[in-house]
Scaffold this active site. Structure first.
Site, PDB file in Angstrom:
ATOM      1  CE  LYS A 121      38.733  36.320 -13.734  1.00 36.85           C
ATOM      2  NZ  LYS A 121      38.081  37.370 -12.942  1.00 36.85           N
ATOM      3  NE  ARG A 130      44.640  39.589  -9.658  1.00 36.45           N
ATOM      4  CZ  ARG A 130      44.396  38.282  -9.722  1.00 36.45           C
ATOM      5  NH1 ARG A 130      43.557  37.810 -10.637  1.00 36.45           N
ATOM      6  NH2 ARG A 130      44.979  37.441  -8.869  1.00 36.45           N
TER       7      ARG A 130
END
Length: 821
Positions: free
Chosen positions: A763, A796
């Site tokens: 991210k 994740r």
């Protein structure tokens, strides 16, 4: 000014006006520059149902894409709940800024004996906040009556009277007609008043308001003695369907069939009023109405908390409201009814009691000044029912007595006052946040964050470098906790709000595990709700807890969830695995590399991503899930749509991963139907709008606060907390700094009593630590190690092999002997 100083200032204001009317509120608003004059307001009055209706209007208008303010009363736990913008309560910083602005004026007026009341001041604060936030619509619930209520400073664009009953007769009048005329003064100038009033009340409302939009049950019509035409909006209540009530609403050119999270025929009428109001102020189509109404959750209004036994919380506070509760209870099958009853001194408790078919009553006295004594409440029930009646002073303790007496096929109802409901409800929502503090400076910061004075934080900082738990309790409970912990050698820092006795207080408990164990033992059997608190404390610190394992991979350490995007446009790997054969090969490789879970997604949630139609998403994910269902790993479906989730579970998926945090009201029901674990993520919106600017007082605390109610929704649907996985939503509506803070304080999310998932892979926030937005393999691995070390149950990630290695290193460091042999 510190928050505790500002809050104390508000809470110390007078509760009752010396002069009736709106003058004091108008004068205060004038001091603030008349912020209400530019607002489009919807004003909602009525004896019962006005809060529920306000919530329905607010949620539906938000569903229509508007920015919406909501002002209601009373609050259940935190005074800031009364003022919300787009579903988020008033930030602490804004409350402080408001008090700094008005304190000189209010103090000056106080010197003349004419300071505004608590409610008048909060009304002004709400309108001030809505103006600052530039809301499209402000939904305002009236306090008492209508004509002289502080909220009537506004000039509403639409208004409603939900219902009329005999209450507050000393203020509003002795008859239904007098009360109806008073509340009807909220009628707007340019549009007809919306009302579900009937009979004489309806006639009196029309005398004042003139033209009205009448809401009535289908077939009842709006006829009066003068032959008026049928109702403008008809409502039909189709009964309970699980935890929802089926309703059909219809106007002259529209019709909506939906389900409400608020049960009962009276809520169907409230929904009809809400629908009519929404259509007056915005372009709201039938689908938006249906979805908005279905998402209008409102705590403490026929709220079903558990089923074996059935536990219901409802803040009905007058005979008419209690009668509606009894009618709704009739939709459930149960053996005996155990009632926990608390009420205010100005209520007709005997008539309220007469509406309940109680077998057993535990009367209590909510911890507020206006509460009726438990003895008086008990006498009312003894006179009006044939129930076995006993007393317990505190509401939480009364609930314990009733719950212990109830069999699994019985019903426990808490009612009579929202204050009693609030005290009992805290056992489900009370935060128990373990703090890990490495040095005195960190300890002092944690103490100050609980709104303790600077002097208190400085004095107690050195005592806090061990197990530290932050929670909220009643003022009396705070005194007992502090006394008992001190006797054990621990410490308890109490919020500076302790100068008042109305609001729950933040406390920060400090002690060793041995001290906490002894504390829980001392609190067992203690009055004032502390016995229930002891069990919550044991659960929070894992003291003497049973083994509730289900065999999930995250129960024995950090599990690795591999991301499999079968999409053309996902931010890191879009287009690489959108073919079935490529996706299957990728899944097999991830499992071989150490994935415990494979998360299959058919719609991107990256900023700017295009929505994918439901059937197209099903067509993308189902063939892949069917092909990999037999792999030696759990299969998760990453979707926001309940029907996609259902199709995936039928195809062999094991887990639901919902980035919208159960925004689709069917999602929690699907999870419960299949007994499937569900990931509930915190997100302001999905896909992310990069232009959305979100303010957090404390990003971790605020996210926990918002996740708590979403977790409760899943729990009430029938899932255990071990099956509800919380995801703080790193990168979703958070800055880089806020995302790193969420990562660094991962362990605090365990306070929700649920497994914790961290989704950080590649991210953009990682660019601040040396990675590149969208491609940060090294930073991702480092973040995985940090998350695992700080208590994440699931990580994740895209790159399973490298991140699984990081998880294994953390596990080996925690248990070095596990790698021998």
């Amino acid at each position: 000014m510190e928050f505790h100083d500002a809050a104390n200032f508000l809470l110390d204001l007078r509760r009752f006006a010396l002069r009736p009317g709106t003058d004091a509120t108008r004068e205060l608003l004038a001091e603030l520059g008349d912020p209400h004059e530019g607002l489009d307001c919807v004003q909602i009055a009525g004896s019962n149902g006005k809060g529920s209706t306000a919530r329905m209007v607010e949620r539906t208008l938000r569903e229509a894409g508007l920015d919406v303010g909501l002002y209601t009363s009373p609050h259940l736990d935190d005074v800031r709940e009364r003022i919300q913008v787009n579903g988020r309560k008033l930030p602490e910083a804004d409350l402080v800024e408001f008090v700094e602005a008005v304190e000189p004026y209010v103090t000056d007026r106080g010197a003349e004996g004419a300071s505004p009341t608590f409610f008048e001041t909060l009304t002004a604060m709400a309108l001030w906040e809505f103006d600052r936030r530039d809301v499209d619509v402000a939904v305002v619930e009236v306090g008492i009556g209508g004509k002289l209520d502080a909220t009537s400073v506004i000039d509403p664009v639409a208004s409603a009277v939900t219902s009329v009953a005999l209450e507050h007769t000393g203020i509003l009048g002795d008859t239904i007609e007098e009360i109806a005329r008073d509340v009807a003064h909220v009628a707007p100038a340019e549009r007809p008043l919306v009302t579900a009033a009937a009979g004489d009340a309806l006639g009196a409302v029309r005398e004042v308001a003139g033209d009205v939009v009448q809401v009535a049950p289908d077939g009842a019509g709006g006829g009066t003695d003068d032959g008026a035409s049928d109702a403008d909006v008809t409502v039909e209540y189709g009964g309970r369907e699980g935890l929802e009530g089926a309703v059909t609403l219809a106007g002259s050119d529209w019709r909506v069939e939906t389900r409400l999270p608020l049960l009962g025929a009276h809520q169907a009428a409230n929904a009809g009023v809400a629908a009519a109001l929404c259509r007056q102020v915005a372009d709201v189509d039938e689908a938006t109405l249906a979805r908005g109404l279905r998402n209008a959750h409102w705590p403490g209004r026929f709220e079903v908390m558990s089923r074996d036994p059935l536990v219901v919380l409802d803040g009905a506070h007058n005979p008419g409201g209690v009668e509606r509760v009894a009618e709704t209870l009739g939709e459930f099958d149960y053996d005996e009814l155990h009632v926990v009853a608390g009420a205010m001194v100005d209520k007709d408790v005997r008539e309220m009691a007469g509406h309940l078919p109680a077998d057993h009553v535990v009367a209590c006295q909510p911890d507020v000044d206006r509460a009726e004594t438990d003895d008086v409440v008990a006498r009312a029930f003894a006179d009006a029912t044939e129930a076995e009646v006993e007393t317990r002073a505190d509401a939480a303790g009364a609930f314990d007595v009733a719950r212990e007496a109830a069999g699994e096929n019985d019903c426990v109802l808490v009612t009579g006052s929202l204050y009693a409901v609030a005290e009992v409800r805290r056992r489900w929502v009370r935060p128990m946040i373990e703090k890990r503090l490495d040095d005195v400076d960190e300890a002092r910061e944690a103490i100050k964050a609980a709104h303790v004075t600077d002097a208190g934080a400085w004095r107690m900082g050195g005592k806090a470098v061990h197990r530290v738990v932050r929670t909220r309790v009643q003022p009396r409970q705070a005194s007992y906790l502090k006394e008992e912990l001190l006797s054990l050698g621990g410490e308890c820092a109490v919020s500076g709000l302790n100068e008042q006795d109305r609001e729950p207080l933040e406390v920060l408990m400090m002690g060793t595990m041995a001290q906490y164990k002894r504390l829980a033992e001392k609190l067992d059997g203690h009055p004032y709700g502390l016995s229930a608190f002891a069990e919550e404390l044991r659960a929070a610190l894992d003291i003497r807890q049973p083994d509730d394992s289900r065999g999930y991979p995250w129960e024995d350490g950090t599990a690795v969830m591999g991301i499999l995007n079968v999409t053309p446009d996902s931010f890191h790997d879009g287009g690489q695995f959108d073919g079935r054969e490529d996706a299957v090969a990728r899944a097999e490789a991830m499992v071989e590399a150490g994935a415990d879970i494979v998360d299959v997604g058919g719609e991107s949630t990256r900023p700017g991503a295009d929505p994918v139609p439901e059937q197209e998403e099903i067509d993308r994910v189902v063939p892949v899930i069917e092909a990999i269902a037999d792999l030696d790993a759990m299969i998760s479906i990453d979707t926001r749509k309940a029907e996609v989730a259902r199709a995936a579970l039928d195809a062999g998926a094991d887990v639901l991963n919902d980035v919208s945090g159960l925004e689709d009201p069917e999602m929690r029901l699907v999870a419960a139907e299949y007994d499937a674990p569900v990931v509930v993520m915190h997100s302001i919106e999905a896909p992310v709008d990069p232009d959305t600017d979100v303010h957090y007082d404390d990003v971790v605390q605020d996210v926990i606060d918002q996740l708590r109610e979403r977790v409760l929704l899943a729990e009430k649907a029938g899932l255990d907390r071990e099956q509800i996985i919380v995801d703080p939503g790193i990168g979703f509506g958070k800055s880089a700094a806020e995302s790193f803070e969420l990562l660094g304080r991962t362990h605090e999310f365990a306070s929700l009593g649920c497994p914790v998932l961290i989704g950080h892979s590649h991210k953009s926030f990682l660019a601040g630590a040396g990675g590149e937005a969208g491609d940060a393999p090294d930073a991702t691995v480092a973040a995985t190690a940090l998350a695992a070390e700080r208590g994440a149950d699931i990580v994740r990630v895209h790159d399973v092999e490298r991140n699984a290695a990081a998880v294994n290193v953390v596990a080996a460091a925690d248990d070095p002997e596990s790698i021998d042999g």
